[in-house]
Design an enzyme around this catalytic site. Structure first.
Site, mmCIF file in Angstrom:
data_model
loop_
_atom_site.group_PDB
_atom_site.id
_atom_site.type_symbol
_atom_site.label_atom_id
_atom_site.label_comp_id
_atom_site.label_asym_id
_atom_site.label_seq_id
_atom_site.Cartn_x
_atom_site.Cartn_y
_atom_site.Cartn_z
ATOM 1 N N ASN A 471 0.832 -1.195 0.000
ATOM 2 C CA ASN A 471 0.000 0.000 0.000
ATOM 3 C C ASN A 471 0.869 1.249 0.000
ATOM 4 O O ASN A 471 1.674 1.457 0.916
ATOM 5 C CB ASN A 471 -0.905 0.018 1.247
ATOM 6 C CG ASN A 471 -1.718 1.295 1.348
ATOM 7 O OD1 ASN A 471 -2.724 1.448 0.659
ATOM 8 N ND2 ASN A 471 -1.294 2.229 2.195
ATOM 9 N N GLU A 472 0.746 2.059 -1.039
ATOM 10 C CA GLU A 472 1.382 3.376 -1.120
ATOM 11 C C GLU A 472 2.861 3.335 -0.728
ATOM 12 O O GLU A 472 3.331 4.139 0.085
ATOM 13 C CB GLU A 472 0.632 4.386 -0.244
ATOM 14 C CG GLU A 472 -0.795 4.642 -0.680
ATOM 15 C CD GLU A 472 -1.467 5.745 0.129
ATOM 16 O OE1 GLU A 472 -0.772 6.449 0.902
ATOM 17 O OE2 GLU A 472 -2.696 5.923 -0.011
ATOM 18 N N ASN A 528 -5.561 4.947 -4.544
ATOM 19 C CA ASN A 528 -5.965 5.708 -3.374
ATOM 20 C C ASN A 528 -5.860 7.190 -3.707
ATOM 21 O O ASN A 528 -4.744 7.714 -3.844
ATOM 22 C CB ASN A 528 -5.053 5.404 -2.179
ATOM 23 C CG ASN A 528 -4.970 3.931 -1.837
ATOM 24 O OD1 ASN A 528 -5.778 3.133 -2.286
ATOM 25 N ND2 ASN A 528 -3.988 3.571 -1.025
ATOM 26 N N TYR A 534 -7.627 15.872 0.533
ATOM 27 C CA TYR A 534 -6.230 16.273 0.627
ATOM 28 C C TYR A 534 -5.809 17.216 -0.498
ATOM 29 O O TYR A 534 -4.869 17.990 -0.338
ATOM 30 C CB TYR A 534 -5.324 15.043 0.641
ATOM 31 C CG TYR A 534 -5.405 14.250 1.920
ATOM 32 C CD1 TYR A 534 -5.131 14.847 3.143
ATOM 33 C CD2 TYR A 534 -5.759 12.911 1.910
ATOM 34 C CE1 TYR A 534 -5.210 14.131 4.326
ATOM 35 C CE2 TYR A 534 -5.839 12.178 3.093
ATOM 36 C CZ TYR A 534 -5.565 12.793 4.292
ATOM 37 O OH TYR A 534 -5.646 12.081 5.456
ATOM 38 N N TRP A 613 -12.571 4.559 2.267
ATOM 39 C CA TRP A 613 -11.660 4.665 3.412
ATOM 40 C C TRP A 613 -12.359 5.539 4.446
ATOM 41 O O TRP A 613 -12.469 6.731 4.258
ATOM 42 C CB TRP A 613 -10.321 5.280 2.999
ATOM 43 C CG TRP A 613 -9.372 5.239 4.161
ATOM 44 C CD1 TRP A 613 -9.156 6.217 5.086
ATOM 45 C CD2 TRP A 613 -8.548 4.131 4.541
ATOM 46 N NE1 TRP A 613 -8.256 5.799 6.031
ATOM 47 C CE2 TRP A 613 -7.864 4.520 5.714
ATOM 48 C CE3 TRP A 613 -8.332 2.860 4.020
ATOM 49 C CZ2 TRP A 613 -6.974 3.676 6.367
ATOM 50 C CZ3 TRP A 613 -7.441 2.036 4.664
ATOM 51 C CH2 TRP A 613 -6.770 2.436 5.829
ATOM 52 N N LYS A 634 -11.900 9.262 9.421
ATOM 53 C CA LYS A 634 -12.557 9.058 8.124
ATOM 54 C C LYS A 634 -13.557 7.904 8.143
ATOM 55 O O LYS A 634 -14.179 7.603 7.120
ATOM 56 C CB LYS A 634 -11.529 8.814 7.022
ATOM 57 C CG LYS A 634 -10.608 9.995 6.740
ATOM 58 C CD LYS A 634 -9.720 9.712 5.557
ATOM 59 C CE LYS A 634 -8.698 10.804 5.357
ATOM 60 N NZ LYS A 634 -7.671 10.803 6.441
#
Length: 750
Positions: A471-472, A528, A534, A613, A634
């Site tokens: 992930n990321e 994502n 953001y 998310w 979130k």
């Protein structure tokens, strides 16, 4: 996490199999042997078990383990949960591994346990990261002499060193997979045994994850157990897997081919010849196919047996519509005819695919994979959650109408995956490779080892269709670490998935674009992106999605994360985009965010997955935003699971077939404007609004949203009600709003 207990579809096999689906302290449909065997159990065993199995059962009844919460029997295996009577000390203690060490002043705890339940969620990023010691005494009856005994840990974060009677048994590096050790040689079968475990959640080790946007809760946060087997058995030490792997191929409505691989272990000092019998039974316990193979094992050796089977006209596992499960029962039979070991696993027969233009299909039919990301953390408990906690989480996810679940960002419990199988929830299981990479062989090998643990321990779960390799992930400083290090590791991890399990699809969650190398490493990919939170605006998301799809129309892409924060005490009208890292997170913006995103996603079926998310607020101790320091807000549900936010009901109106109706902004009780827009979420065709006893009329909605603009409020209390009918169910919701022009509400400025 371990799942070693009996589960069968007919009484004749109930005490004769071992089900890899529940662990001590975690429950399920299992046999629990307490200090007394009930009269029913004795009569049952005498009637149905073979004499040899009943003899073994009676042998194990005599076992006494001090403080054990429960004993579970498969007829040939015995599992004893070491859940209570632990002593705990937070900090370093040089001599704590010694059997004679005095732990009388230590804290008494039970498992599951974490030492960060409070300081890991209170903000500041200063929660304790270091050593924690656990010690426990237990005695074993001498009747276990001759058995092979294993010690199993279902989860210890992040590293663990295990000592028995002052002797180092082994260590484990990785916070999410279960692990086992053969402790036969270290046990005292006639006296007191002392188990000591040093667990550490400190940073800096060459292992994944290095960092992450969640708290690394330290401790023995899942169960611990002892397992006794005959010396000839299915191997328990193959990455703590069940030791039985059922590979499906050419599955259709007419037939399913199965290749069953059985890992065998001979812990005798002499060679043995065995038969391996594999039986597939339907949900009623009736045999549908069976086969055998033979194997000869050298002294103290391992071997693998394979059996080929075909299930004719299989009843397919069809997600939530029909989560049908067979059972695969594997027996190890010695030359004498004695059954020395049994392992039983669930089997869901299905086939699936992902197309870059049509999305996901299950058993040849399109299935919209919409759902949520889920962390295993809970308020005031950290990761030390119970079976009841897991059941509640799963029920809430079903309530919202999800068809798909991403286990973020690490391997979750066997109990959780069992629920997925049983309830028909398609799942994405994920390796804990998050954030930055370290470019050295030890780090690379640890990542691959944790991936093998994830796959082998969960190979039998029909619900899991995707193995995620990270992930990321990124290179933090190209001046220190080569810029290609992350891409190299991702390629190696994708190769591990292909080697371990070519029947499932590999995936990855990227926060980049389709043109980056990491977007094409896996079979499918998720993205994502948080437009309107953001960066950018809400309206940019649809444009971005179409541009990405146009740039790589062959890429099978989905949305693995999107979301916005919400504090249930923060409200605003008219709502404006808040500062994501600020302390003001109005619930109305989160609801608006998801309305816009879902409108775009629902119109793009080529997106193979659509994952919010996230499902629950969760601890990230370094955060300081919204109403609660140390929490990522979130979630669609609060961290204590007590409050469903408005966005929860929006998705329920769109995803669930269960009749529902909910007034939005019910918690926004104090009003300062003379008129307001009234919003209702419902899956009814039309909804009527009543304000202070006066009907404002019925109207249809769009994507579950019903709006009455500029509704006048009177000074003081206003009773707002909405009602509708769906599928014969009368639906109604109401609340009180107080219009007080002079009221000064909390706001970003205050």
């Amino acid at each position: 996490m371990v799942r070693l207990a009996s589960r069968a579809h007919n009484l004749g096999s109930l005490l004769g199999c071992l089900f890899e689906g529940a662990s001590p302290g975690w429950g399920g449909a299992f046999i629990f042997l307490t200090d007394k065997l009930t009269f029913f159990s004795i009569r049952f065993a005498m009637k149905f078990l073979r004499p040899i199995c009943f003899s073994i059962l009676l042998l194990f009844i005599a076992i006494g383990v001090r403080g054990a919460v429960e004993k579970e029997s498969s007829g040939v295996r015995q599992v004893v949960g070491l859940v209570t009577d632990w002593k705990f000390h937070r900090g370093t203690e040089a001599q704590a591994f010694e059997a004679a060490f005095d732990d009388a002043t230590w804290e008494s705890v039970a498992l599951p346990h974490t030492w960060n339940a409070r300081d890991g969620q209170d903000g500041g990023g200063d929660y304790y990261r270091g050593d924690g010691w656990y010690r426990r005494h237990f005695r074993i009856d001498s009747s276990w002499t001759g058995a092979q005994v294993f010690l199993q840990f279902d989860g210890a974060n992040r590293t663990a060193e295990v000592f028995l009677n002052g002797r180092l048994i082994g260590s484990h590096r990785g916070g999410f997979a279960r692990f086992r050790f053969d402790v036969t040689a270290a046990l005292d079968f006639a006296g007191d045994n002392v188990l000591a475990v040093r667990v550490s959640n400190r940073a800096g080790d060459n292992m994944i994850p290095v960092t992450a946007d969640y708290t690394f809760f330290g401790g023995l946060y899942r169960g611990v157990s002892l397992i006794a087997t005959a010396p000839v058995h299915v191997d328990l030490l193959d990455h703590a897997s069940p030791g039985v792997f059922v590979r499906q191929s050419e599955v259709s409505a007419s037939a399913a081919k199965l290749e069953v691989k059985v890992k065998l272990a001979n812990d005798k000092s002499t060679s043995v010849s065995v038969r391996v019998r594999v039986t597939v039974a339907d949900a009623a316990g009736q045999t549908v196919t069976e086969g055998e193979t033979t194997a000869t094992l050298d002294p103290l050796a391992r071997a693998t047996g394979q059996v080929q089977l075909i299930v004719r006209q299989p009843h397919l596992w069809n997600g939530q519509a029909d989560p049908y499960l067979y059972q695969v029962r594997t027996e190890v039979i010695e030359a004498s005819g004695n059954v020395s070991d049994v392992v039983a696993l669930p089997l869901g027969l299905r086939y699936f695919s992902v197309d870059s233009t049509k999305g996901f299909s299950l058993n040849g039919h399109y299935l919209d994979l919409h759902g949520v990301n889920r962390h295993q953390q809970r308020q005031d408990k950290g990761w030390a959650i119970s079976e009841a906690d897991e059941r509640e989480d799963f029920a809430l996810i079903e309530e919202i109408g999800a068809t798909f679940l991403r286990q973020s960002h690490y391997q979750q419990s066997q109990w959780w995956n069992d629920l997925g199988d049983q309830r028909g929830m398609v799942m994405w299981a994920e390796l804990a490779y998050v954030n930055e990479v370290r470019d050295n062989p030890e780090f690379f090998e640890n990542a691959k080892e944790q991936l093998r643990e994830l796959i082998r321990q969960n190979y039998h779960h029909a619900a899991i269709c995707f193995w995620s390799i990270g992930n990321e992930t990124f290179v933090r400083d190209p001046k220190v670490i080569p810029a290609d290090a992350n891409d190299r590791l991702l390629r190696e991890l994708a190769a591990v998935v292909r080697e371990e399990d070519p029947t499932r699809l590999s995936t990855y969650a990227s926060n980049g674009s389709v043109t980056e190398p990491r977007a094409g490493v896996t079979d499918v990919v998720g993205f994502n992106h948080y437009f309107g939170w953001y960066r950018g605006t809400l309206e940019e998301f649809a444009t971005w999605a179409d541009e990405q799809h146009a740039a790589r129309p062959d890429l099978r892409m989905g949305m693995s994360e999107y979301g916005a924060g919400a504090a249930i005490a923060h409200h605003e009208e008219p709502v404006r985009k808040p500062e994501p890292t600020g302390q003001w997170h109005p619930e109305e913006w989160q609801a608006r965010y998801h309305e816009v995103y879902w409108q775009a996603l629902a119109a793009r079926p080529w997106m193979w997955c659509k994952l919010v998310w996230c499902m629950f607020d969760f601890a990230s101790d370094g955060r300081n935003e919204g109403a609660t320091p140390g929490v990522n807000d979130k979630g669609l549900v609060t961290a204590d699971r007590k409050t469903r936010k408005d966005a929860f009901y929006f998705y329920q109106a769109n995803w669930s077939a269960q009749p529902m109706l909910q007034l939005a902004s019910k918690r926004f009780t104090m009003r300062t404007l003379p008129t307001t827009n009234v919003k209702v979420y419902s899956n009814a065709e039309s909804v009527e609004l009543i304000v202070n006893g006066e009907s404002k009329g019925s109207r249809p909605g769009t994507q579950g949203i019903f709006i009455w603009p500029e509704v006048a409020l009177k000074i003081g209390e206003n009773r707002i009600a909405a009602r509708a009918t769906r599928a014969g169910h009368e639906l109604k919701d109401e609340c009180i709003w107080v219009y007080q022009p002079t009221f000064v509400p909390e706001s970003p400025a205050t």
